[in-house]
Design a protein around this motif. Structure first.
Motif, PDB file in Angstrom:
ATOM      1  N   UNK A  55      18.942  34.062  90.118  1.00  0.00           N
ATOM      2  CA  UNK A  55      18.062  33.604  89.031  1.00  0.00           C
ATOM      3  C   UNK A  55      17.610  34.727  88.105  1.00  0.00           C
ATOM      4  N   UNK A  56      17.345  35.906  88.675  1.00  0.00           N
ATOM      5  CA  UNK A  56      16.937  37.030  87.827  1.00  0.00           C
ATOM      6  C   UNK A  56      18.062  37.427  86.882  1.00  0.00           C
ATOM      7  N   UNK A  57      19.304  37.398  87.389  1.00  0.00           N
ATOM      8  CA  UNK A  57      20.450  37.748  86.543  1.00  0.00           C
ATOM      9  C   UNK A  57      20.642  36.715  85.445  1.00  0.00           C
ATOM     10  N   UNK A  58      20.483  35.437  85.782  1.00  0.00           N
ATOM     11  CA  UNK A  58      20.627  34.370  84.780  1.00  0.00           C
ATOM     12  C   UNK A  58      19.613  34.556  83.657  1.00  0.00           C
ATOM     13  N   UNK A  59      18.369  34.818  84.033  1.00  0.00           N
ATOM     14  CA  UNK A  59      17.326  34.984  83.015  1.00  0.00           C
ATOM     15  C   UNK A  59      17.604  36.179  82.124  1.00  0.00           C
ATOM     16  N   UNK A  60      17.950  37.309  82.728  1.00  0.00           N
ATOM     17  CA  UNK A  60      18.068  38.532  81.928  1.00  0.00           C
ATOM     18  C   UNK A  60      19.353  38.550  81.102  1.00  0.00           C
ATOM     19  N   UNK A  61      20.386  37.854  81.529  1.00  0.00           N
ATOM     20  CA  UNK A  61      21.631  37.824  80.761  1.00  0.00           C
ATOM     21  C   UNK A  61      21.533  36.856  79.599  1.00  0.00           C
ATOM     22  N   UNK A  62      21.031  35.657  79.858  1.00  0.00           N
ATOM     23  CA  UNK A  62      21.102  34.593  78.864  1.00  0.00           C
ATOM     24  C   UNK A  62      19.861  34.474  77.992  1.00  0.00           C
ATOM     25  N   UNK A 117       2.487  21.586  94.397  1.00  0.00           N
ATOM     26  CA  UNK A 117       2.642  20.492  93.427  1.00  0.00           C
ATOM     27  C   UNK A 117       2.519  21.014  92.002  1.00  0.00           C
ATOM     28  N   UNK A 118       1.517  21.847  91.785  1.00  0.00           N
ATOM     29  CA  UNK A 118       1.321  22.389  90.429  1.00  0.00           C
ATOM     30  C   UNK A 118       2.389  23.426  90.075  1.00  0.00           C
ATOM     31  N   UNK A 119       2.939  24.095  91.099  1.00  0.00           N
ATOM     32  CA  UNK A 119       4.042  25.028  90.829  1.00  0.00           C
ATOM     33  C   UNK A 119       5.240  24.271  90.261  1.00  0.00           C
ATOM     34  N   UNK A 361      13.865  26.539  83.513  1.00  0.00           N
ATOM     35  CA  UNK A 361      13.442  25.683  84.620  1.00  0.00           C
ATOM     36  C   UNK A 361      14.298  25.938  85.855  1.00  0.00           C
ATOM     37  N   UNK A 362      15.618  25.985  85.672  1.00  0.00           N
ATOM     38  CA  UNK A 362      16.503  26.194  86.811  1.00  0.00           C
ATOM     39  C   UNK A 362      16.323  27.589  87.412  1.00  0.00           C
ATOM     40  N   UNK A 363      16.289  28.616  86.578  1.00  0.00           N
ATOM     41  CA  UNK A 363      16.200  29.983  87.075  1.00  0.00           C
ATOM     42  C   UNK A 363      14.893  30.221  87.831  1.00  0.00           C
ATOM     43  N   UNK A 364      13.790  29.692  87.311  1.00  0.00           N
ATOM     44  CA  UNK A 364      12.503  29.879  87.998  1.00  0.00           C
ATOM     45  C   UNK A 364      12.494  29.137  89.322  1.00  0.00           C
ATOM     46  N   UNK A 367      14.436  30.990  91.842  1.00  0.00           N
ATOM     47  CA  UNK A 367      13.799  32.253  92.200  1.00  0.00           C
ATOM     48  C   UNK A 367      12.580  32.126  93.083  1.00  0.00           C
ATOM     49  N   UNK A 368      12.221  30.898  93.472  1.00  0.00           N
ATOM     50  CA  UNK A 368      11.064  30.727  94.353  1.00  0.00           C
ATOM     51  C   UNK A 368      11.333  31.362  95.709  1.00  0.00           C
ATOM     52  N   UNK A 369      10.326  31.970  96.334  1.00  0.00           N
ATOM     53  CA  UNK A 369      10.525  32.572  97.660  1.00  0.00           C
ATOM     54  C   UNK A 369      10.840  31.511  98.708  1.00  0.00           C
ATOM     55  N   UNK A 370      11.619  31.883  99.726  1.00  0.00           N
ATOM     56  CA  UNK A 370      12.000  30.931 100.774  1.00  0.00           C
ATOM     57  C   UNK A 370      10.800  30.378 101.524  1.00  0.00           C
ATOM     58  N   UNK A 371       9.702  31.144 101.557  1.00  0.00           N
ATOM     59  CA  UNK A 371       8.508  30.694 102.279  1.00  0.00           C
ATOM     60  C   UNK A 371       7.651  29.727 101.466  1.00  0.00           C
ATOM     61  N   UNK A 372       8.065  29.419 100.251  1.00  0.00           N
ATOM     62  CA  UNK A 372       7.304  28.514  99.395  1.00  0.00           C
ATOM     63  C   UNK A 372       7.308  27.106  99.979  1.00  0.00           C
TER      64      UNK A 372
END
Length: 526
Positions: A55-62, A117-119, A361-364, A367-372
């Motif tokens: 996700x970080x690569x997607x955001x920074x490239x595009x 929920x709000x996230x 929306x997709x990249x964020x 990028x959510x942590x696995x513990x979310x």
């Protein structure tokens, strides 16, 4: 997947993009919808390995170059005159959608923490700049609606990303402060403006000392990533920094770039943005397989359908409620001031339906942590929102526009010149520039071909056809005067624009005409 396989996958995506673009044209679908559907179909082809996006690569490239492109070509006058309305959409609609989605999701899944929920609400709340541009660029809309939608998509990612940050932190730590979130957003926004301004200032200074078209175009491309990465490193809004940098360079490009650099740069950006947008939507479709596979392994996919459907409905309905509510409040305020202007339900309907989500929306979500808490459900819901808004809303917005038939009541500011008036100014300046140059000290006309150019050129070619070489001094003298006239017209054009007498759109159109004239004259001069 190896680097070679990744490159082959990109090539496959580009080949698929060509076919999907042609299919979209044939079926009269928005290209974004066709690309997303095509990417989804490619994802489930037998033998294709699962695609895992960083996700970080997607955001920074595009994201940076696409934001830069949108800001660079933004119309300053329209942005300034509609800035309050844009902010109401870019910030107010994001907050309102976040609250509505969070409340609706918690109602369906009470066990899911409020912060989670709000996230999800914050992740799906901002309409995407890429999706909006890809869908709207082929539609005929009143100018103000286009400005509102494009301006909203440029700025709302910053609000959404701040809300996601605080919601995720609250979900993981259990602590949240609304006042801290509001203060943080203000500081991040101001910091982003400052960083974008500083980067733009430095690059504008550098551009003034360059005399190489390709280097200048390269710097404008690098500016998007520099402003984004520097802001991210400092800890301020990367989105606002990139938009600020793009607006500043777009404002000064009339003075910085030569005619050739401007035309080459416009063509370069058009092709690059086309490729990036196409790849974004295909990659979004390809990413679905990994999400579905993971949920099927846990047997959770059928259980999430009610929650995902609720999120989709909440996203769409909350936008309609917000835009109609704002329009109603605005009409009430105008009525209290003695203005009988009614609500514009046609324009508001289009605003409500034009809320396409996309790459951010997709990249964020990825990028959510696995513990979310609820991460898998958030991923599925995020993709579903993208899919529905791009494919269904994006495909039907043209029909909605034709159905409501919005009134094009946009009124140009009376201080702006129209095209005939602008050309009158430019041509008067050009004539004034050459009048003293086409005659000698005694007032004798020495360059009559400037007045009867094509007939003179034909006569000239015939008269010198027996010579061994072309008399370059005469040709150079001719085109030196042509270039002087073009320079005078360009100076007058810039003066009118900086004085606020010329709308940005007309400025770009006339500037392109002068650029083409200059390139032709320099080519013929030799």
């Amino acid at each position: 997947m190896s680097s070679v396989d990744a490159f082959k996958l990109v090539l496959i995506c580009l080949i698929a993009m060509v076919g999907l673009q042609l299919l979209a044209t044939r079926l009269r679908l928005p290209p974004a919808a066709a690309l997303l559907l095509g990417g989804t179909a490619l994802a489930f082809l037998p033998g294709l390995p699962p695609i895992t996006l960083d996700p970080d690569l997607v955001l920074i490239v595009f994201l940076p170059p696409l934001l830069m492109n949108g800001a660079y070509f933004s119309v300053w006058d329209d942005l300034k005159s509609n800035f309050a309305s844009i902010l109401l959409l870019a910030v107010g609609a994001v907050v309102f959608t976040t609250l509505c989605v969070g409340l609706a999701l918690h109602w369906v899944i009470p066990a899911l923490p409020w912060a989670a929920c709000f996230a999800l609400g914050a992740i799906v709340s901002p309409p995407d700049a890429v999706a909006a541009k890809a869908v709207l660029e082929r539609l005929a809309l009143p100018r103000r609606l286009t400005v509102l939608l494009e301006g909203e998509s440029l700025l709302n990612d910053a609000a959404g990303l701040v809300l996601v940050r605080f919601a995720v932190s609250a979900a993981l730590t259990g602590a949240f402060s609304a006042s801290s979130a509001a203060l943080s957003f203000g500081l991040l926004a101001l910091g982003g403006i400052a960083v974008g301004g500083v980067v733009a200032y430095a690059l504008i200074k550098a551009l003034k000392y360059l005399n190489d078209d390709f280097l200048m175009i390269t710097i404008t491309l690098l500016a998007s990533w520099i402003s984004y990465i520097v802001a991210d490193f400092i800890g301020v809004s990367s989105v606002i920094s990139t938009v600020t940098c793009g607006l500043a360079i777009g404002w000064y490009q009339h003075e910085l770039f030569s005619a050739a650099a401007r035309l080459r740069g416009t063509s370069f950006w058009a092709v690059m943005v086309f490729l990036l947008e196409a790849l974004v939507f295909i990659l979004i479709g390809l990413s679905l397989r990994g999400v579905v596979t993971r949920l099927e392994a846990h047997g959770a996919l059928p259980l999430l359908i009610p929650a995902v459907a609720t999120v989709i409905v909440a996203v769409i309905v909350s936008r309609f409620v917000y835009v109609f509510g704002i329009d109603g409040v605005g009409a009430l305020v105008r009525r209290l001031r003695g203005d009988a202007t009614r609500t514009d339900w046609k324009a508001t309907t289009i605003l409500g339906w034009a809320g396409m989500r996309g790459v951010v929306t997709l990249a964020v979500a990825l990028g959510l942590p696995d513990s979310m808490p609820g991460r898998d459900m958030i991923l599925v819901a995020s993709f579903a929102v993208i899919f529905v808004t791009v494919v269904i809303q994006g495909s039907t917005i043209g029909a909605v526009i034709r159905w409501v038939a919005p009134d094009d009541t946009d009124v140009r500011n009376t201080r702006h010149l129209n095209e005939p008036q602008a050309w009158a100014h430019l041509e008067a300046a050009q004539l004034g520039a050459i009048e003293s140059l086409v005659r000698d000290a005694e007032g004798k006309l020495i360059h009559p071909r400037l007045f009867e150019q094509y007939s003179y050129r034909a006569q000239l070619s015939k008269s010198i056809s027996e010579l061994d070489t072309f008399p370059t001094d005469r040709r150079i003298a001719h085109y030196d005067i042509v270039l002087a006239a073009i320079a005078a017209g360009r100076e007058e054009l810039l003066r009118l624009h900086r004085a606020g007498m010329l709308h940005d759109e007309l400025m770009h159109a006339l500037e392109r005409d002068l650029d083409l004239q200059e390139i032709s004259a320099r080519h013929n001069r030799g």
